[in-house]
Each structure stands twice: as C-alpha cells, then as structure tokens.
Design an enzyme around this catalytic site. Structure first.
Site, PDB file in Angstrom:
ATOM      1  N   GLU A   1      -3.662   7.553  -3.879  1.00 17.81           N
ATOM      2  CA  GLU A   1      -3.516   6.280  -3.175  1.00 17.81           C
ATOM      3  C   GLU A   1      -3.332   5.139  -4.163  1.00 17.81           C
ATOM      4  OE1 GLU A   1      -6.038   5.123   0.567  1.00 17.81           O
ATOM      5  OE2 GLU A   1      -7.014   4.326  -1.211  1.00 17.81           O
TER       6      GLU A   1
ATOM      7  N   TYR B   1       0.863  -1.185   0.000  1.00 21.62           N
ATOM      8  CA  TYR B   1       0.000   0.000   0.000  1.00 21.62           C
ATOM      9  C   TYR B   1       0.897   1.232   0.000  1.00 21.62           C
ATOM     10  CZ  TYR B   1      -2.983   3.767   1.636  1.00 21.62           C
ATOM     11  OH  TYR B   1      -3.636   4.966   1.745  1.00 21.62           O
TER      12      TYR B   1
END
Ligand code: GDP
Ligand code: MN
Length: 395
Positions: free
Chosen positions: A203, A115
């Site tokens: 993101e 991530y």
C-alpha cells in the site's frame, strides 16, 4: 509478516518502483550523517524524519516531522527516537521508536496525494488494485464515506496484470501527460513487486504526483504471506520481533500456533478446528478464551511444556483447558507429557484435561495416578462443567 516503511521502500526500489529517497538511522548522529550524505548526493535541503514502527497513522501521532536544516534533523530525530509513539493504529500504550527514516522532502507546489494499493481479494480469489484521488487520508474512511472515490481493478493471478487495465486505471485517476506515463510505470512495477514478493498487501499512501510529472511513493506498507517466507530469505531477514507480540514470537519458536486473546481460560488443543470448537465450549461454559493455541499434530512433552509456559505468562489466565484428540498422537503419550510438563512448571491455576481417541482411557489413568491436581474429562460437556466449576472456585 509486516515490514517497516524503509524496508518496503527498499524492496520497491529493487522492482523499479519510484520511491522518495531516504536513509534509515538508529541514533541522532546517524540521522545527521544520513542527511549530510543526502545533501552531498543530490543537494537535499529539507528533510522529513519518520518514525519506523509497524503501524500507520504516524503523522497524526507526531511521528513524522519536517526538518529544514541539519541541526533540525538532529533535533527531530532526537525527539522521535525513543518515543512511545501512539497512533490510531497502535494500542493506547503506543510503540517504542527504535529507528527513523531520514527522507528528502519531495513535495512541491501543486503536488497531489493519491492512494494506491494492491491486496488479495479472498472473496473473488483475485488480486485487486485499489486507487483513489483521496490520498493521504485513512482509506477506510474514504471507503466508508465516499466509496465511489475508490477505483478497483481486479487481476486474475493466472493471467496477470494487462497493460489496458493499467492504462484505464491511470486514466480514471485523471492523470495525463508525463504524470500518466510515470504512473503507468509505477502501477506496473508495484504489481510485479507485490506478486514476486508473495505480498498480501502493498500500500502506497500517499502516492505523490507533482506538476512536473514526477510520481513517487512517499509511504510504503507491505505485508508478506508468512507461508511464503521460506522462499524469500531476504524478506524473512526483515522480521522485526520488537514489533510483534512477545508471546506469539516465543510460540513460533516452538512451532506452536498461538494467538493471544483477552479472556481468562487458557486453552491448548491439537488442530485448528478443534481449537475453534474448544473456544466455543469455553464461552458456553461462561468463560472467555485467553488464547488460541494449536499445538499441531505432535503434542510432545516439550511442546506441551512450552505451551503451558506461554499460556501461564498471561496474568489473566484463571484456568487451563487442554483438549486433545488422539488420532495419530496417542493420548497416553500426551498424558505423560502433561504430567511431565506440569511437574516442571509452577502450575498456579486449575488444569482440566480432556482426552479422547486413541488410548484415551490409558491417558486418563496416567493423569489420575500422577497425584497432580489435574481434573480429567472424556466428554465435552464434562470438560465444560469442570471449567465452569474452576472459574467459580477461583472467585
Ligand atoms: P503515516 O501517517 O504513518 O501514514 O505516514 P506517512 O508516510 O503517510 O506520512 C504522513 C504524512 O506526512 C503524509 O500524508 C504527508 O502529508 C506528510 N509527509 C510525508 N512525507 C513528506 C515529505 O516529504 N514532505 C512533506 N511536506 N510532507 C510529507
Ligand atoms: Mn501513510
């Protein structure tokens, strides 16, 4: 403003961020054409068909499907296009899929999902880069269950991202060799893209790291600061109104700041602070605000009318409270605007108007003499009592 994954990836590519190759399609034929072009360009054999909606969790909702042949590309694109995709991030009614991204499958044995995100830390007044080895899952869950698995690097916007911060972060993720080098380039380019696009969130989940050292963005989520859109016409053009609340889109066109809520009392106010205060007032009176609506400093007959139309298109509205403070704007003009607007539309619910400030008395006289079923009030408590009475009367 949010953009689609395919658009975010387009922006990222411009900044040299390595993204999974893909092409967008609106029909199964276009999807097949996209897959054929990708096969011809680099020999792609396996594809991933991905629903393009402004909500994450698409994988869980069945909006991301593997296709192992051109026929499967058609099949999967046909199934996903037009579907009402429900994910943990959409409402229960889901979101209509109008486009798919045809991406090349980039996964390989031993590939790992990470991530990586950049966002604004309002409390610290800095940007923060967040990274985790627990990619592919909901980052909120990781943050809740295993907060130690989220690494954070704060970046002072006045100083910018320093190379040692990047090196440290990539090291702490456990990356070495070629993958570490590619990851450092990735983080640096991602931060630049975030900063120069005036994004408030960028993101990548998952970020794929392969054993051969290849680092790629498999997903991309990007939110852009609305107040900065004027200096990014190319990004502003990426707006997809289908994905936004239709009432909010219409309000934006009239320069009204409208946010839909779930209550029964519509409100129209000038100034955001007074609008918040008015919402409190409605709650105290036993109602629930149906919306936040700031008509700004002007409150002309046209904006007032547009405001009424928007408030009334919400079927839950059982009463409307207008609360205007006349500072620069004069209450008599606002009152004239309200009377004009009320005459042009079919006002089906009780309307309570509170005017205070410049020419408030004159405004009240105009409302009274209009012969319209408008309740007026000067004091807040009076307005609150009238809202309560209107709600009781409507039951
Ligand atoms: P989201 O569910 O909306 O966040 O959509 P993502 O783009 O993150 O995709 C969901 C999941 O699909 C990812 O976590 C991957 O596990 C899987 N996925 C996405 N792209 C590929 C791909 O190219 N190959 C394979 N094998 N899986 C993929
Ligand atoms: Mn994702």
């Amino acid at each position: 403003m949010k953009v689609h994954e395919y658009q975010a990836k387009e922006v990222l590519s411009r900044y040299g961020v390595a993204v999974q190759p893909g092409r967008v399609a609106s029909t199964p034929d276009e999807a097949v054409e996209a897959a054929r072009a990708m096969a011809a360009a680099d020999g792609t054999e396996v594809f991933v068909i991905k629903a393009q909606i402004h909500a994450g969790g698409r994988g869980k909702g069945g909006g991301v499907k593997l296709a192992r042949s051109i026929e499967e590309v058609r099949e999967k694109a046909d199934a996903i296009l037009g579907m009402q995709l429900v994910t943990p991030q959409t409402g229960p009614e889901g979101q209509l899929v109008r486009k798919v991204l045809v991406a090349g499958d980039v996964y390989a044995d031993g590939a790992k999902e990470y991530y990586l995100g950049v966002l604004l830390d309002r409390a610290k007044g800095m940007n923060v880069i967040m990274a985790s080895t627990e990619g592919g899952m909901e980052i909120e869950e990781v943050a809740h269950d295993t907060p130690e698995k989220i690494l954070k690097v704060w970046v002072d916007p006045a100083i910018g991202l320093r190379p040692y911060q990047v090196t440290g972060l990539v090291h702490d993720l456990g990356l070495t060799g070629e993958a570490a080098k590619k990851a450092r380039q990735f983080v640096t380019a991602l931060y630049k893209a975030y900063e120069e696009s005036d994004a408030s969130l960028l993101e990548i989940n998952p970020l794929l790291v392969r054993p051969d050292g290849v680092v790629l963005a498999v997903d991309g989520k990007m939110n852009i600061d609305d107040n900065a859109l004027y200096r990014h016409p190319d990004l502003a053009a990426m707006r997809d109104e289908h994905e936004e609340d239709p009432l909010e889109v219409e309000a934006g066109k009239s320069n009204l700041n409208y946010v839909k809520l779930d209550g029964n009392v519509g409100c129209m106010v000038n100034g955001a602070g007074l609008a918040m205060g008015t919402m409190d007032l409605i709650k105290l009176a036993g109602g629930e605000p149906a919306n936040f609506l700031d008509v700004g400093g002007t409150a002309s007959p046209e904006t007032v009318e547009a405001g009424f139309r928007i408030i009334l298109s919400d079927p839950n509205v059982k009463a409307i409270l207008v609360n205007i403070f006349g500072g620069i704007v004069r209450c008599d003009r606002v009152a004239a605007g309200i009377v004009q607007a009320a005459g042009n539309i079919d006002l089906t619910v009780p309307l309570i108007v509170r005017l205070q400030g410049t020419n408030a008395e004159e405004g009240m006289t105009i409302l009274r003499e209009s012969g319209m079923p408008i309740e007026s009030a000067i004091r807040l408590q009076e307005a609150a009592d009238k809202v309560t009475a209107a709600l009781a009367g409507g039951q």
